[in-house]
Motif scaffolding. Structure first.
Motif, PDB file in Angstrom:
ATOM      1  N   VAL A  68     -22.736   1.186   2.009  1.00 13.40           N
ATOM      2  CA  VAL A  68     -21.284   0.592   2.602  1.00 13.40           C
ATOM      3  C   VAL A  68     -20.164   1.393   3.050  1.00 13.40           C
ATOM      4  O   VAL A  68     -19.970   2.329   2.232  1.00 13.40           O
ATOM      5  N   PRO A  69     -19.841   1.685   4.390  1.00  9.96           N
ATOM      6  CA  PRO A  69     -18.789   2.633   4.650  1.00  9.96           C
ATOM      7  C   PRO A  69     -17.476   2.156   4.201  1.00  9.96           C
ATOM      8  O   PRO A  69     -17.201   0.785   4.333  1.00  9.96           O
ATOM      9  N   TYR A  70     -16.660   3.100   3.529  1.00 12.78           N
ATOM     10  CA  TYR A  70     -15.457   2.911   3.229  1.00 12.78           C
ATOM     11  C   TYR A  70     -14.497   2.593   4.429  1.00 12.78           C
ATOM     12  O   TYR A  70     -14.976   3.232   5.411  1.00 12.78           O
ATOM     13  N   PRO A  71     -13.341   2.029   4.646  1.00  7.01           N
ATOM     14  CA  PRO A  71     -12.483   2.117   5.632  1.00  7.01           C
ATOM     15  C   PRO A  71     -12.143   3.532   6.175  1.00  7.01           C
ATOM     16  O   PRO A  71     -12.309   4.466   5.248  1.00  7.01           O
ATOM     17  N   ALA A  72     -11.539   3.661   7.211  1.00  7.88           N
ATOM     18  CA  ALA A  72     -11.292   4.845   7.650  1.00  7.88           C
ATOM     19  C   ALA A  72     -10.567   5.658   6.480  1.00  7.88           C
ATOM     20  O   ALA A  72      -9.370   5.157   5.804  1.00  7.88           O
ATOM     21  N   GLN A  73     -10.799   7.255   6.579  1.00  3.23           N
ATOM     22  CA  GLN A  73     -10.180   7.902   5.850  1.00  3.23           C
ATOM     23  C   GLN A  73      -8.709   8.429   6.362  1.00  3.23           C
ATOM     24  O   GLN A  73      -8.414   8.646   7.301  1.00  3.23           O
ATOM     25  N   VAL A  74      -7.620   8.316   5.374  1.00  2.00           N
ATOM     26  CA  VAL A  74      -6.285   8.646   5.869  1.00  2.00           C
ATOM     27  C   VAL A  74      -5.663   9.530   4.728  1.00  2.00           C
ATOM     28  O   VAL A  74      -6.123   9.966   3.722  1.00  2.00           O
ATOM     29  N   LEU A  75      -4.576  10.261   5.240  1.00  2.00           N
ATOM     30  CA  LEU A  75      -3.540  11.081   4.461  1.00  2.00           C
ATOM     31  C   LEU A  75      -2.530  10.326   4.141  1.00  2.00           C
ATOM     32  O   LEU A  75      -1.721   9.837   4.968  1.00  2.00           O
ATOM     33  N   PHE A  76      -2.142  10.197   2.692  1.00  2.00           N
ATOM     34  CA  PHE A  76      -0.660   9.607   2.415  1.00  2.00           C
ATOM     35  C   PHE A  76      -0.104  10.831   1.873  1.00  2.00           C
ATOM     36  O   PHE A  76      -0.552  11.458   1.021  1.00  2.00           O
ATOM     37  N   CYS A  77       1.145  11.003   2.566  1.00  2.00           N
ATOM     38  CA  CYS A  77       1.959  12.287   2.162  1.00  2.00           C
ATOM     39  C   CYS A  77       3.437  11.856   1.978  1.00  2.00           C
ATOM     40  O   CYS A  77       3.811  10.895   2.239  1.00  2.00           O
ATOM     41  N   ASN A  78       4.110  12.764   1.285  1.00  2.00           N
ATOM     42  CA  ASN A  78       5.486  12.891   0.996  1.00  2.00           C
ATOM     43  C   ASN A  78       5.938  14.036   1.801  1.00  2.00           C
ATOM     44  O   ASN A  78       7.158  14.517   1.067  1.00  2.00           O
ATOM     45  N   THR A  79       5.658  14.290   2.722  1.00  2.00           N
ATOM     46  CA  THR A  79       6.130  15.397   3.637  1.00  2.00           C
ATOM     47  C   THR A  79       5.737  14.964   4.996  1.00  2.00           C
ATOM     48  O   THR A  79       4.776  14.370   5.214  1.00  2.00           O
ATOM     49  N   PRO A  80       6.514  15.284   5.915  1.00  2.00           N
ATOM     50  CA  PRO A  80       6.079  15.165   7.402  1.00  2.00           C
ATOM     51  C   PRO A  80       4.741  15.702   7.869  1.00  2.00           C
ATOM     52  O   PRO A  80       4.524  16.867   7.488  1.00  2.00           O
ATOM     53  N   ILE A  81       4.032  14.954   8.495  1.00  2.00           N
ATOM     54  CA  ILE A  81       2.859  15.454   8.739  1.00  2.00           C
ATOM     55  C   ILE A  81       2.504  14.776  10.257  1.00  2.00           C
ATOM     56  O   ILE A  81       2.155  13.434  10.353  1.00  2.00           O
ATOM     57  N   GLU A  82       2.094  15.616  11.120  1.00  2.00           N
ATOM     58  CA  GLU A  82       1.777  15.235  12.562  1.00  2.00           C
ATOM     59  C   GLU A  82       0.342  15.410  12.752  1.00  2.00           C
ATOM     60  O   GLU A  82      -0.343  14.785  13.689  1.00  2.00           O
ATOM     61  N   ILE A 104       1.500  16.914  -6.143  1.00  2.00           N
ATOM     62  CA  ILE A 104       0.835  16.878  -4.701  1.00  2.00           C
ATOM     63  C   ILE A 104       1.802  16.329  -3.598  1.00  2.00           C
ATOM     64  O   ILE A 104       2.546  15.701  -3.998  1.00  2.00           O
ATOM     65  N   ASP A 105       1.277  16.917  -2.469  1.00  2.00           N
ATOM     66  CA  ASP A 105       2.185  16.729  -1.311  1.00  2.00           C
ATOM     67  C   ASP A 105       1.538  15.424  -0.653  1.00  2.00           C
ATOM     68  O   ASP A 105       2.041  14.684   0.201  1.00  2.00           O
ATOM     69  N   CYS A 106       0.215  15.386  -0.545  1.00  2.00           N
ATOM     70  CA  CYS A 106      -0.723  14.392   0.128  1.00  2.00           C
ATOM     71  C   CYS A 106      -1.943  14.224  -0.735  1.00  2.00           C
ATOM     72  O   CYS A 106      -2.209  14.940  -1.536  1.00  2.00           O
ATOM     73  N   ALA A 107      -2.514  12.943  -0.248  1.00  2.00           N
ATOM     74  CA  ALA A 107      -3.978  12.678  -0.786  1.00  2.00           C
ATOM     75  C   ALA A 107      -4.685  11.835  -0.064  1.00  2.00           C
ATOM     76  O   ALA A 107      -4.158  11.265   0.989  1.00  2.00           O
ATOM     77  N   VAL A 108      -6.029  12.231  -0.062  1.00  2.00           N
ATOM     78  CA  VAL A 108      -7.063  11.413   1.181  1.00  2.00           C
ATOM     79  C   VAL A 108      -7.628  10.553   0.346  1.00  2.00           C
ATOM     80  O   VAL A 108      -8.110  10.376  -0.804  1.00  2.00           O
ATOM     81  N   THR A 109      -7.671   9.296   0.928  1.00  2.00           N
ATOM     82  CA  THR A 109      -8.618   8.076   0.531  1.00  2.00           C
ATOM     83  C   THR A 109      -8.778   7.113   1.656  1.00  2.00           C
ATOM     84  O   THR A 109      -8.277   7.241   2.763  1.00  2.00           O
ATOM     85  N   GLY A 110      -9.905   6.042   1.354  1.00  2.00           N
ATOM     86  CA  GLY A 110      -9.701   5.202   2.423  1.00  2.00           C
ATOM     87  C   GLY A 110      -8.269   4.569   2.539  1.00  2.00           C
ATOM     88  O   GLY A 110      -7.666   4.316   1.704  1.00  2.00           O
ATOM     89  N   SER A 111      -8.235   3.774   4.162  1.00  2.00           N
ATOM     90  CA  SER A 111      -6.982   3.343   4.279  1.00  2.00           C
ATOM     91  C   SER A 111      -6.930   2.117   3.334  1.00  2.00           C
ATOM     92  O   SER A 111      -5.636   2.065   2.722  1.00  2.00           O
ATOM     93  N   LEU A 112      -7.809   1.263   3.219  1.00  2.00           N
ATOM     94  CA  LEU A 112      -7.651   0.037   2.241  1.00  2.00           C
ATOM     95  C   LEU A 112      -7.618   0.477   1.031  1.00  2.00           C
ATOM     96  O   LEU A 112      -6.769  -0.264   0.072  1.00  2.00           O
ATOM     97  N   SER A 113      -8.156   1.234   0.480  1.00  2.00           N
ATOM     98  CA  SER A 113      -8.188   1.765  -0.986  1.00  2.00           C
ATOM     99  C   SER A 113      -6.520   2.370  -1.295  1.00  2.00           C
ATOM    100  O   SER A 113      -6.100   1.796  -2.338  1.00  2.00           O
TER     101      SER A 113
END
Length: 177
Positions: free
Chosen positions: A82-96, A141-150
């Motif tokens: 099963v594919p997890y939802p789209a992977q995203v970065l959650f950050c506490n710093t500006p990221i574009e 940490i400044d950022c973390a990668v995971t699935g959007s829903l997770s």
């Protein structure tokens, strides 16, 4: 049914417990199990499946190896990949964009993702999923990668200020034995 993190079980132990007969059914992120089954890392290579359709193609092509690996190493059978939802970065710093990761400390979801993050000039850190919110709050940490829903379900949005989709790393198939 209870999630492994709610039970205090590391994701890397789920398939071991399955193979030992502790669980009848189990699911975890393949990246968590690469020390026991390096073959499963092929399901989660960065830049491999930018769309859900491509993730399905990867899963179908990979299924025979996943089935063989799960049977041989964990005495189990694959019920689904099963594919997890789209992977995203959650950050506490500006990221574009990905260039903004330069010199940042980033929790990666696995070894391959960690190598991808390091290739972008960031420092990859191995932090358990359930430890991410506190690590983001304390500046470990400044950022973390995971699935959007997770990430959303775990409250990462409550302790981060910025969110960025990883378009080239969008969908990550996971075996469900």
């Amino acid at each position: 049914m209870t999630t492994f993190d709610q039970m205090g079980i590391p994701g890397s132990d789920v398939y071991r417990y399955l193979g030992d007969g502790v669980f009848d059914v189990g699911i975890t992120v393949a990246d968590y199990t690469v020390s026991d089954a390096p073959e499963l890392e092929g399901l989660d290579l960065p830049m491999m499946a930018p769309t859900a359709e491509e993730a399905q193609q990867v899963a179908e092509a990979f299924r025979p190896l996943a089935e063989s690996t799960m049977n041989k190493r964990f005495n189990s059978h694959v019920l689904a990949i099963v594919p997890y939802p789209a992977q995203v970065l959650f950050c506490n710093t500006p990221i574009e964009g990905l260039d903004d990761l330069q010199d940042k400390k980033v929790r990666a979801s696995g070894r391959s993702t960690g190598e991808f993050i390091e290739a972008l000039g960031a420092q990859s850190l191995n932090i358990a999923f359930n430890e991410v919110p506190g690590s983001l709050e304390r500046g470990v940490i400044d950022c973390a990668v995971t699935g959007s829903l997770s990430g959303y379900s775990a409250g990462w949005h409550e302790v981060s200020s910025h969110l960025m989709p990883l378009r080239g790393r969008a969908w990550a198939p996971r075996p469900r034995p």
